[in-house]
Structure formats: structure tokens, C-alpha cells
Scaffold this active site. Structure first.
Site, PDB file in Angstrom:
ATOM      1  CB  CYS A   2       7.223  27.206  97.347  1.00  0.00           C
ATOM      2  SG  CYS A   2       7.259  28.731  96.287  1.00  0.00           S
ATOM      3  CD  GLU A 105       2.031  25.638  95.167  1.00  0.00           C
ATOM      4  OE1 GLU A 105       2.082  24.337  94.568  1.00  0.00           O
ATOM      5  OE2 GLU A 105       3.079  25.941  96.012  1.00  0.00           O
TER       6      GLU A 105
END
Length: 221
Positions: A2, A105
Site C-alpha cells: 500500500c 493500486e
């Protein structure tokens, strides 16, 4: 991994959701593109509620000789926390919530990386499970954090093989309870969030640069 998220929720809403006792002390600003190395809002247990403050994103353990190690420690894998001495100690004593309302992402499509934003279907803010530590070296102090990651849920796995741990509402207070030391119980919270409660959409590639931090970073395309 992340490596980018957003927090575009007004502070009064965060105060209500996370039971914050000290929002008047915060120099809080909305951020559409939070990146490693920046200061991120984090929440810990206070005396009369929860306290929020800003931590450096990129964990610098108390034993580190060089704070540059933080660039390699923006995330910690849930599956191996208990195996690593530095993380196990923090799992026992130094847990925090890291509020967000979306994370990014990148999906490879015909050789091009497309940024995807993941949010809650109700567009409410949520909390990543985080760990924090305090580093002192030659008179310099840095309080930093890392975001715990886990395997992806059904929504995320088409884009990436990891996702941040998003804590269920009922687990948030227990996660930052300083009296809770049951590692098995704490570890049981570190699972993929329910994909049915989430949504995803493509955003502009201007989010690729942390220098860009405005509404365009979260606007659907």
C-alpha cells in the site's frame, strides 16, 4: 504493498467516527494523494477518548542507526508480524489507526499501469491497521508508522496481490486498546476486508506523482 491513499473527509466527520478528543489542536488539511515520507494522520487511545496526531509514513524502528530505513518500511506484512522482533514488540504495545477514505493500486493493462482507487461503497472513511515507533538519534526524534497489509480480497486481487488491512468498525477500539496484548486475537483482525462493501474505479494518472494533490486525483475517468 500500500503506497498511496487519500483522506478527503472533513475533520468533524473524523472526530465523530473515531471519537477524537483533540481535533482543535490539529493542523489538518484534506489530502487527495498521500504518499510515503509524508506526515499522515494517526489515532491512538487517549485518556478521555482517542487522540489524533501526525506521524511520518515509513517506520523507523527505535533501534535503527539511520532513519532512511523508513523508506523500506512503509508496510508490514500481517502474516509475519509475530516472527519479526521489531514488529512483534510494536504489535504488543504500539498500535494505531490510520484514517483514510480511499487507496490506490496500479493495474497493468496492455503494458500501461492504470491507477485504480478503492473506496467503501457508502463512501465513508475507514481505518488501516498501523504500527508506530519513536526513534531518537543524536538529539533528533522521529515518530513514524507503517501500514499493515494482507492478502487481497476478491475486488483487489484483479489489480494487486496485497491490500492494506482495513479494520472492521467493531475492531477499531480494540486495536488501539493499550490493555489488549493477546497477539492471537489481534492477529485475527488482520484479514482482507469484505469486498462486497467496497468499490473501485479508474482515476487519472496524475496521481502517479505525489506532487499532484487535488480533486483530479480521485475523480473517476
Amino acid at each position: 504493498m500500500c503506497g498511496r491513499f487519500s483522506l478527503t473527509t472533513e475533520i468533524h466527520k473524523l472526530q465523530e467516527q473515531f471519537f477524537l478528543e483533540n481535533t482543535e489542536d490539529l493542523d489538518f488539511q484534506l489530502s487527495y494523494n498521500v504518499a510515503p515520507g509524508q506526515q499522515v494522520l494517526a489515532v491512538v487511545k487517549g485518556q478521555h477518548g482517542n487522540r489524533a496526531g501526525f506521524l511520518h509514513w515509513g517506520l523507523v524502528p527505535s533501534w535503527a542507526k539511520d532513519k532512511k530505513i523508513g523508506y523500506k518500511m512503509i508496510n508490514a506484512r500481517a502474516e509475519t508480524l509475530h516472527e519479526k522482533v521489531s514488529f512483534k514488540r510494536l504489535l504488543e504495545r504500539r498500535r494505531c489507526l490510520i484514517p483514510a477514505d480511499g487507496f490506490f493500486e496500479w493495474k497493468m493493462v496492455e503494458g500501461v499501469k492504470k491507477p485504480i482507487r478503492f473506496v467503501m461503497q457508502d463512501h465513508q472513511p475507514f481505518a488501516f491497521a498501523g504500527l508506530w515507533d519513536r526513534w531518537n538519534h543524536k538529539g533528533e526524534e522521529l515518530v513514524s508508522c507503517t501500514v499493515i497489509t494482507t492478502r487481497p480480497n476478491e475486488l483487489v486481487k484483479d489489480v494487486h496481490d496485497r491490500m492494506p488491512v482495513i479494520l472492521k468498525r467493531e475492531h477499531q477500539q480494540k486495536w488501539i486498546d493499550q490493555e489488549e496484548h493477546d497477539l492471537s486475537y489481534l492477529s485475527s483482525m488482520l484479514t482482507p476486508f469484505d469486498a462486497n462493501l467496497m468499490a473501485a474505479y479508474e482515476v487519472s494518472d496524475i496521481v502517479n506523482s505525489p506532487k499532484n494533490n487535488d480533486l483530479r486525483c480521485i475523480a473517476p475517468i
